[in-house]
Design a protein around this motif. Structure first.
Motif, PDB file in Angstrom:
ATOM      1  N   TYR A 139      -2.910 -10.555   1.295  1.00  6.80           N
ATOM      2  CA  TYR A 139      -3.815  -9.446   1.001  1.00  6.80           C
ATOM      3  C   TYR A 139      -3.033  -8.257   0.463  1.00  6.80           C
ATOM      4  O   TYR A 139      -1.861  -8.053   0.806  1.00  6.80           O
ATOM      5  CB  TYR A 139      -4.544  -8.985   2.268  1.00  6.80           C
ATOM      6  CG  TYR A 139      -5.506  -9.993   2.850  1.00  6.80           C
ATOM      7  CD1 TYR A 139      -6.877  -9.886   2.619  1.00  6.80           C
ATOM      8  CD2 TYR A 139      -5.048 -11.038   3.642  1.00  6.80           C
ATOM      9  CE1 TYR A 139      -7.767 -10.797   3.161  1.00  6.80           C
ATOM     10  CE2 TYR A 139      -5.931 -11.968   4.177  1.00  6.80           C
ATOM     11  CZ  TYR A 139      -7.286 -11.841   3.938  1.00  6.80           C
ATOM     12  OH  TYR A 139      -8.162 -12.754   4.473  1.00  6.80           O
ATOM     13  N   THR A 140      -3.714  -7.451  -0.336  1.00  9.46           N
ATOM     14  CA  THR A 140      -3.173  -6.151  -0.725  1.00  9.46           C
ATOM     15  C   THR A 140      -3.753  -5.103   0.234  1.00  9.46           C
ATOM     16  O   THR A 140      -4.728  -5.362   0.953  1.00  9.46           O
ATOM     17  CB  THR A 140      -3.575  -5.784  -2.164  1.00  9.46           C
ATOM     18  OG1 THR A 140      -5.008  -5.626  -2.225  1.00  9.46           O
ATOM     19  CG2 THR A 140      -3.140  -6.858  -3.145  1.00  9.46           C
ATOM     20  N   ASP A 141      -3.183  -3.927   0.224  1.00  5.34           N
ATOM     21  CA  ASP A 141      -3.738  -2.852   1.051  1.00  5.34           C
ATOM     22  C   ASP A 141      -5.163  -2.520   0.626  1.00  5.34           C
ATOM     23  O   ASP A 141      -6.011  -2.191   1.457  1.00  5.34           O
ATOM     24  CB  ASP A 141      -2.851  -1.602   0.973  1.00  5.34           C
ATOM     25  CG  ASP A 141      -1.630  -1.705   1.868  1.00  5.34           C
ATOM     26  OD1 ASP A 141      -1.759  -2.186   3.003  1.00  5.34           O
ATOM     27  OD2 ASP A 141      -0.540  -1.312   1.426  1.00  5.34           O
ATOM     28  N   ASP A 143      -7.347  -4.657  -0.523  1.00  2.00           N
ATOM     29  CA  ASP A 143      -8.180  -5.705   0.081  1.00  2.00           C
ATOM     30  C   ASP A 143      -8.502  -5.360   1.530  1.00  2.00           C
ATOM     31  O   ASP A 143      -9.651  -5.479   1.982  1.00  2.00           O
ATOM     32  CB  ASP A 143      -7.461  -7.055   0.056  1.00  2.00           C
ATOM     33  CG  ASP A 143      -7.242  -7.595  -1.348  1.00  2.00           C
ATOM     34  OD1 ASP A 143      -8.050  -7.278  -2.243  1.00  2.00           O
ATOM     35  OD2 ASP A 143      -6.258  -8.338  -1.529  1.00  2.00           O
ATOM     36  N   ARG A 166       0.194  -8.818   4.153  1.00  2.00           N
ATOM     37  CA  ARG A 166       0.736  -8.659   2.801  1.00  2.00           C
ATOM     38  C   ARG A 166       1.796  -9.701   2.481  1.00  2.00           C
ATOM     39  O   ARG A 166       1.866 -10.206   1.356  1.00  2.00           O
ATOM     40  CB  ARG A 166       1.342  -7.254   2.628  1.00  2.00           C
ATOM     41  CG  ARG A 166       0.335  -6.119   2.553  1.00  2.00           C
ATOM     42  CD  ARG A 166       1.012  -4.836   2.071  1.00  2.00           C
ATOM     43  NE  ARG A 166       2.092  -4.402   2.948  1.00  2.00           N
ATOM     44  CZ  ARG A 166       1.994  -3.441   3.865  1.00  2.00           C
ATOM     45  NH1 ARG A 166       0.835  -2.810   4.039  1.00  2.00           N
ATOM     46  NH2 ARG A 166       3.022  -3.101   4.614  1.00  2.00           N
TER      47      ARG A 166
END
Length: 233
Positions: A139-141, A143, A166
């Motif tokens: 995941y990205t921040d 997301d 991440r």
């Protein structure tokens, strides 16, 4: 000589009786795609003890990983999956009880965790038998921010968990909804291989993936505690 033997026997029994038990309980899941070893969390004792009980009874032996979704999870433990016909819909089987939810803010859906499946009930109580192992995705921040505002209903993902999501990945959207109660400590590649198998439209593998589940003995558990740096001091 007889007195010496008796003394040695008493000393041995005394040492054995007071020897520290392993800090953690481990189980081994074997499949045609390999095997993995899972540490069951002490923070979720109801789920831990239920899983151990079923495993010792041989309940899981011959059940299938009946639902697989790559980059998400692999699910198994449905009693109806034993001797299931090809193409048969699975996922509704269970025993006549549920396990109360055991949520813990330190336990989250990082890649490799063992968690309990469940039906849609307001208590979020778990299936007595069905479980899944997370493969997940990274995941990205951004997301995670969206999940906090949506699926997670305001629950904040702390930075130390964000680092896991991440870098290693998981299924963050399931946090606070499904009980996490263990994690793979060896053999995570088994999960990746099963998740990548060919499947039908219902996410059931085209070739059955039966499992056997074994509760490891105390000596093996103590060795794993030591290897993982989790032994009692």
């Amino acid at each position: 000589m007889k007195q010496l033997f008796t003394l040695l026997l008493v000393c041995t029994l005394t040492i054995t009786a007071f020897a520290k038990p392993p800090k953690n309980q481990y189980v081994r899941i074997k499949t045609s795609y390999g095997q993995c070893i899972i540490r069951l969390y002490n923070e979720t004792p109801k789920h831990r003890d239920n899983f151990i009980k079923l495993a010792k009874e041989g309940f899981y032996n011959g059940t299938l990983f009946h639902r697989i979704i790559q980059n998400f999870m692999i699910q198994g433990g449905d009693p109806d999956s034993k001797n299931a016909k090809p193409g048969q819909a699975l996922g509704e089987g269970d025993l006549k009880y549920k396990v109360p939810a055991e949520f813990n803010d330190t336990l989250f859906h990082k890649k490799g965790v063992l968690a309990a499946a469940r039906d849609d009930n307001p208590e979020k109580a778990s299936s007595a038998t069905q479980f899944y192992i997370v493969e997940g995705k990274r995941y990205t921040d951004e997301d995670l921010d969206k999940l906090e505002q949506g699926r997670l209903k305001g629950h904040k993902v702390p930075e130390w968990q964000r680092q896991w999501y991440r870098s290693v990945g998981g299924t963050a959207q399931l946090d606070h909804s499904y009980t996490v109660y263990g994690e793979v400590v060896m053999g995570l590649d088994m999960v990746d291989r099963i998740a990548a198998a060919k499947k039908d439209a219902k996410d059931r593998p085209l070739e059955d993936v039966p499992m056997t589940v074994e509760v490891l003995k105390k000596g093996e558990c103590k060795e794993l505690d030591k290897l993982l740096g989790l032994e009692e001091k």
